[in-house]
Design an enzyme around this catalytic site. Structure first.
Site, PDB file in Angstrom:
ATOM      1  N   CYS A   1      33.186  41.511  41.534  1.00  0.00           N
ATOM      2  CA  CYS A   1      31.938  41.073  40.891  1.00  0.00           C
ATOM      3  C   CYS A   1      31.728  41.748  39.535  1.00  0.00           C
ATOM      4  CB  CYS A   1      30.754  41.427  41.774  1.00  0.00           C
ATOM      5  SG  CYS A   1      30.855  40.729  43.406  1.00  0.00           S
TER       6      CYS A   1
ATOM      7  N   ARG B   1      38.289  39.737  36.192  1.00  0.00           N
ATOM      8  CA  ARG B   1      38.143  40.590  37.365  1.00  0.00           C
ATOM      9  C   ARG B   1      38.187  39.778  38.657  1.00  0.00           C
ATOM     10  NH1 ARG B   1      35.303  45.512  36.070  1.00  0.00           N
ATOM     11  NH2 ARG B   1      34.407  45.476  38.145  1.00  0.00           N
TER      12      ARG B   1
ATOM     13  N   ASN C   1      26.406  44.629  42.318  1.00  0.00           N
ATOM     14  CA  ASN C   1      27.810  44.853  42.697  1.00  0.00           C
ATOM     15  C   ASN C   1      27.803  45.896  43.781  1.00  0.00           C
ATOM     16  OD1 ASN C   1      28.644  43.189  40.681  1.00  0.00           O
ATOM     17  ND2 ASN C   1      29.715  44.749  39.483  1.00  0.00           N
TER      18      ASN C   1
ATOM     19  N   GLU D   1      57.724  48.081  41.888  1.00  0.00           N
ATOM     20  CA  GLU D   1      56.822  47.543  40.875  1.00  0.00           C
ATOM     21  C   GLU D   1      57.239  46.112  40.501  1.00  0.00           C
ATOM     22  OE1 GLU D   1      54.043  48.080  39.862  1.00  0.00           O
ATOM     23  OE2 GLU D   1      53.817  47.161  37.897  1.00  0.00           O
TER      24      GLU D   1
END
Ligand code: F6R
Length: 612
Positions: free
Chosen positions: A2, A27, A106, A484
């Site tokens: 959020c 996000r 949030n 990775e």
């Protein structure tokens, strides 16, 4: 996850708020909403789906015509569903039944069911399934019609859980209140206007003068003034910090995706991180001596890619400092009982500085008396503020969900740390130390050279874009790079991939290799080259297609006989992961591009993971 934004000033609040939530899109979110104060009432619009849907509805609504020359206030939000499915009604802001109070939130209110029950007894009706709606209802129920600030303070003292809030009250159109507990919230000071956001990306194009709210703090904005309080009502004195990011901005600057822009910014991110810390050919990191003195064990604790940085650094850390180094996932570490004491140094690595598990691991380490060092990209973030010491990675703002330049800058800090500690504990001669520092300074150029292989990697991705399963194999430091590479590949492509220690394949996993399986083998460590080569032969014998990322010097003397080869310059072993990661990032990027994936915002992912 959020995102919160708030605006107070004489400018166009609506324009600012919509642009600002767009900057937080990276996000991850599933709905968005906006509320402004005007004509003594709260004006609200909330929509499921993309911000463009919200924008369209706002554009055709007369409610959102902003008056000029008066103080305008507003709040907006991007929601990533936790309590209640993505829908218009569950989207924030949540407005109280009387229509007076609007809240964006949030975090998670843990006692919301209890609060809801008691509010229902007082005939309060709820429209959504969210935990947030109890906040606006509670503020409203505690509001005496005069003291908005007191109603907010009384409310937050009743809430349990984590919450960053921005709140409007229709009786005070020139006021916003912001609150922080266990979820980040930042104030930006502009030119006769101020901003609130859960992430500086929302307003970094407007101001770099910021102030982070600390735990249990309230910011009270009235007109162009702001005052700070704790939850008991005591006024606080807070300092403004100037964020000095030289690179990175919240625009794509001509690139198709933030991720590619950030991949290309890596040489600069490494340079910015290293150069200011090398003085007279020596690594100079302020106030670190005390921290590393009498340390007999090091824990490196982090999540995701930041954890992989620890995994890659561990090999040289142990070898060059002689100190036992354990790398752990923050989500595991926090619930174990690790053997740590005041002689342990716990290094927390985090791009965002807000990852819930890493923050909890830091707090647990401090509670047990360990010394703590944070390696963080976001200035003043929670992890940076709470650790005994912080080394910032100067990678600048990172927008793409999949980390690239912050990862590279984190590795650079680890190399400096390894050299710094090994020289402090007398494990490295002056000559070798100087050689390493020289290599460190030339690392950005090597990374730049790797980036020049862009087209070659694109061609490879094109050739193999229909593969639906990829194995990454390697040994030692190359195994860390495999992890990775595999994470980057799966988060961007939405396909299965697996990172395996090459020597472990035979113990079960090799059963998955069949005709045409794509195996990316990493052989940059000269000492382990032949060992991994044997593992390549084993998978080839079972039909695998092999891309080898291999040590350039070794390639001069060995004919690898694989399908594709990516040469890696022969830099010191410690620094190899910085070069190896480049083709891995590019491969994941192009593979996703050719398969039409949402590169900057892969499905289900969030940039800053503030819940556990
Ligand atoms: C992967 C990625 C994540 C983060 C992880 C930790 O590309 O970005 O795995 O590395 O969520 O985040 P930070 O470093 O912010 O603690």
């Amino acid at each position: 996850m959020c995102g919160i934004v708030g605006y107070i000033g004489k400018g166009n609040s609506v324009e600012f708020l919509l642009n600002a939530i767009e900057k937080l899109e990276y996000r991850g979110y599933d709905s968005s909403g906006i509320a402004i104060c005007g004509d003594d009432k709260i004006k609200l619009m909330k929509k499921k789906g993309r911000i463009s849907v919200l924008r369209k509805s706002v554009a055709v609504s007369k409610d959102f015509d902003v008056k000029k020359g008066v103080v305008n206030t507003g709040i907006a939000h991007t929601r990533w569903a936790t309590h209640g499915k993505p829908s218009d009604v569950n989207a924030h802001p949540h407005v109280s039944q009387s229509g007076k109070i609007a809240v964006v939130h949030n975090g998670i209110i843990e006692n919301y069911l209890e609060l809801k029950k008691s509010l229902r007894r007082r005939k309060v009706k709820f429209l959504s399934q969210t935990d947030t709606e109890v906040i606006s209802a509670l503020i409203d129920s505690l509001y005496d019609g005069k003291d908005f600030l007191k109603a907010v303070r009384d409310t937050v003292n009743l809430l349990e859980g984590s919450f960053a809030l921005a709140i409007l009250c229709s009786d005070f159109p020139d006021t916003i209140i912001a609150v922080k507990k266990d979820s980040p919230l930042i104030i930006g000071f502009g030119d006769e206007e101020n901003y609130i956001a859960s992430d500086v990306a929302a307003f970094v194009d407007k101001t770099k003068d910021i102030c982070r709210l600390e735990e249990c703090e309230i910011a009270y904005f009235k007109g162009d003034k702001v005052k700070f309080y704790d939850f008991n009502g005591k006024e606080l004195d807070k300092k403004v910090t100037h964020i000095d990011w030289k690179i990175g901005s919240s625009t794509k600057e001509g690139f198709e995706h933030f991720m590619m822009k950030e991949i290309m910014e890596q040489p600069e991110a490494i340079k910015e991180t290293i150069a200011p810390r090398i003085v007279d050919n020596k690594i100079s990191i302020k106030n670190l001596d005390e921290l590393v003195e009498s340390v007999n064990k090091i824990y490196i604790v982090a999540c995701g890619s930041s954890y992989h940085v620890g995994a890659a650094a561990k090999y040289s850390f142990e070898k060059m400092t002689g100190i036992t180094t354990i790398v752990d996932l923050a989500s595991e570490f926090r619930y174990r009982i690790p053997a740590i004491d005041e002689k342990t140094l716990v290094i927390i690595i985090s791009q965002s500085g807000e990852t819930a598990d890493s923050l909890a691991a830091l707090r647990e380490s401090k509670r047990r008396g360990a010394k703590t060092l944070a390696i963080v990209n976001v200035v003043g973030s929670s992890i940076a503020s709470e650790a005994d010491h912080v080394i910032y990675t100067w990678a600048g703002l990172e927008i793409a969900v999949a980390t690239t330049k912050a990862y590279s800058a984190q590795l650079a800090v680890m190399y400096m740390l390894i050299l710094y500690i090994s020289s402090r504990v007398g494990k490295i001669s002056d000559d070798i130390y100087r050689e390493y520092v020289k290599h460190l300074l030339s690392l950005p150029d090597f990374v730049q050279k790797m980036l020049e292989m862009k087209e070659k990697i694109y061609d490879m991705a094109k050739k193999y874009k229909d593969k639906d399963n990829v194995f990454f194999i390697g040994r030692g430091v190359d195994y860390a790079s495999c992890r990775e590479g595999s994470l980057k590949f799966k988060e961007l492509s939405y396909l299965h991939s697996e990172a395996y220690a090459a020597g472990e394949l035979k113990h079960g996993t090799i059963s998955l290799i069949e005709q045409g399986t794509l195996v990316i083998a990493i052989l940059t460590d000269k000492k382990l080259f032949e060992k991994t080569l044997s593992n390549i032969r084993e998978v080839q014998a079972r039909g695998a297609t092999v891309i080898a990322i291999a040590n350039e010097e070794k390639l001069n003397s060995v004919d690898l006989e694989v399908d594709e080869v990516v040469p890696i310059p022969n830099v010191p072993k410690m620094m190899l992961p910085s070069l190896t990661v480049i083709p891995l990032q590019l491969f994941a990027y192009y593979f996703a591009l050719l398969n039409d994936r949402d590169i900057d915002k892969p499905r289900n992912l969030a940039k800053s993971v503030t819940v556990e």
